[in-house]
Scaffold this active site. Sequence first.
Site, short mmCIF file in Angstrom:
data_model
loop_
_atom_site.label_atom_id
_atom_site.label_comp_id
_atom_site.label_asym_id
_atom_site.label_seq_id
_atom_site.Cartn_x
_atom_site.Cartn_y
_atom_site.Cartn_z
CG ASN A 9 -1.76 0.84 1.63
OD1 ASN A 9 -1.78 1.71 0.57
ND2 ASN A 9 -2.27 1.21 2.40
CD1 TRP A 10 3.29 0.79 -3.06
CD2 TRP A 10 3.71 1.63 -5.07
NE1 TRP A 10 4.06 0.27 -3.49
CE2 TRP A 10 4.20 0.32 -4.53
CE3 TRP A 10 3.49 3.06 -5.36
CZ2 TRP A 10 3.91 0.22 -6.23
CZ3 TRP A 10 4.17 2.13 -7.28
CH2 TRP A 10 4.45 1.36 -7.15
CE LYS A 11 -0.32 3.40 5.05
NZ LYS A 11 -0.09 2.90 6.53
CG HIS A 95 -5.94 1.44 5.12
ND1 HIS A 95 -5.34 2.54 6.22
CD2 HIS A 95 -4.70 0.84 5.13
CE1 HIS A 95 -3.80 2.64 6.10
NE2 HIS A 95 -3.71 1.45 6.42
CD GLU A 97 -3.13 5.53 6.85
OE1 GLU A 97 -3.07 5.13 5.70
OE2 GLU A 97 -2.22 4.90 7.97
CD GLU A 167 -3.64 -2.79 7.80
OE1 GLU A 167 -2.17 -3.14 6.70
OE2 GLU A 167 -4.39 -1.74 7.46
N GLY A 173 2.66 2.13 10.55
CA GLY A 173 3.77 3.63 10.75
C GLY A 173 3.96 3.69 11.81
CB SER A 213 5.10 -2.02 11.77
OG SER A 213 5.15 -0.56 12.45
N GLY A 234 2.90 -1.07 4.49
CA GLY A 234 2.83 -0.16 3.67
C GLY A 234 4.36 1.15 4.19
N GLY A 235 5.17 1.07 4.81
CA GLY A 235 6.04 1.78 4.03
C GLY A 235 7.57 1.51 3.81
P1 PGA Z 1 2.95 0.38 7.58
O1 PGA Z 1 1.51 0.38 6.91
O2 PGA Z 1 3.30 -1.38 7.16
O3 PGA Z 1 3.50 1.76 7.31
O4 PGA Z 1 2.75 -0.38 9.36
C1 PGA Z 1 0.01 -0.85 6.85
C2 PGA Z 1 -0.81 -0.62 6.03
O5 PGA Z 1 -1.42 1.28 6.61
O6 PGA Z 1 -1.34 -1.08 4.93
#
Ligand code: PGA
Length: 252
Positions: A9-11, A95, A97, A167, A173, A213, A234-235
């Site tokens: 997930n490149w956000k 998600h 967010e 999640e 993050g 993470s 994500g990251g």
């Molecule tokens: P993260 O994000 O790996 O940066 O913790 C995961 C996600 O939001 O899907």
Amino acid sequence: MKRPLIAGNWKMNLDRKAALALAVGVADGAKEQGDVDWLVCPPSVYLDAVGRELANSPVSLGAQNAYHEANGAFTGELSMAMLTDVGCRYVILGHSERRHVLGETNEDIQRKVAAALDAGLTPIVCVGELLEERDAGRTIEVVSAQFDGSLKDLSAEEVHACVLAYEPVWAIGTGRVASPEQAQEVHSDLRKLVADRYNSGVAAAVRILYGGSVKPGNAGDLLGQTDIDGALVGGASLTAEDFLGIGRAVAS
Ligand code: PGA
């Protein structure tokens, strides 16, 4: 063990050049690692261009969100059909967010999940508790309510066609990862919930990803758990090396 799905997930990161370079790097590396399913979810403005880079590669394309209506006066929104039109096979929905920063409700998510399935997309439906909810011992209560609300009125076949993602919000993050045991406990509870609400066949078959993470260094232990079928990253999905390293850790 089910074939793991490693989803990036490149956000809201990268520019066009960096997104295309990352897509090329992931596509090249994924060819060498055929024992996992690969997915990247770029910012929507780059979906078309990234999709072209992924053509003839083992990496699938997904979106980070979309709207439930088919078309019309919904300024700024994208329909599910627009996603399939540019080659998406998956869409991330619910998600944390979107839930906590953009204010989406279970009802919003449920409409989107139904629309995604109608369009032939695989929704990746996310659930997860806040830190204060975990500390108050309310994790499964929160996750169950999100599950029931987001998948309301779906048939067993439709739930089977979804991917679920657990999640924990406190692990996204933050660098603070759930321990493999903490993650496994919730994954197992989620699978029991699927069995309870639908049937044991769907519960056994549905993929449940862990997100929060995930890195090459912790992916092997997390995905070694019985009920963890992949990762939503994500990251660490923002460099080909780390993202591919997660797949390598899982396959080894
Ligand atoms: P993260 O994000 O790996 O940066 O913790 C995961 C996600 O939001 O899907």
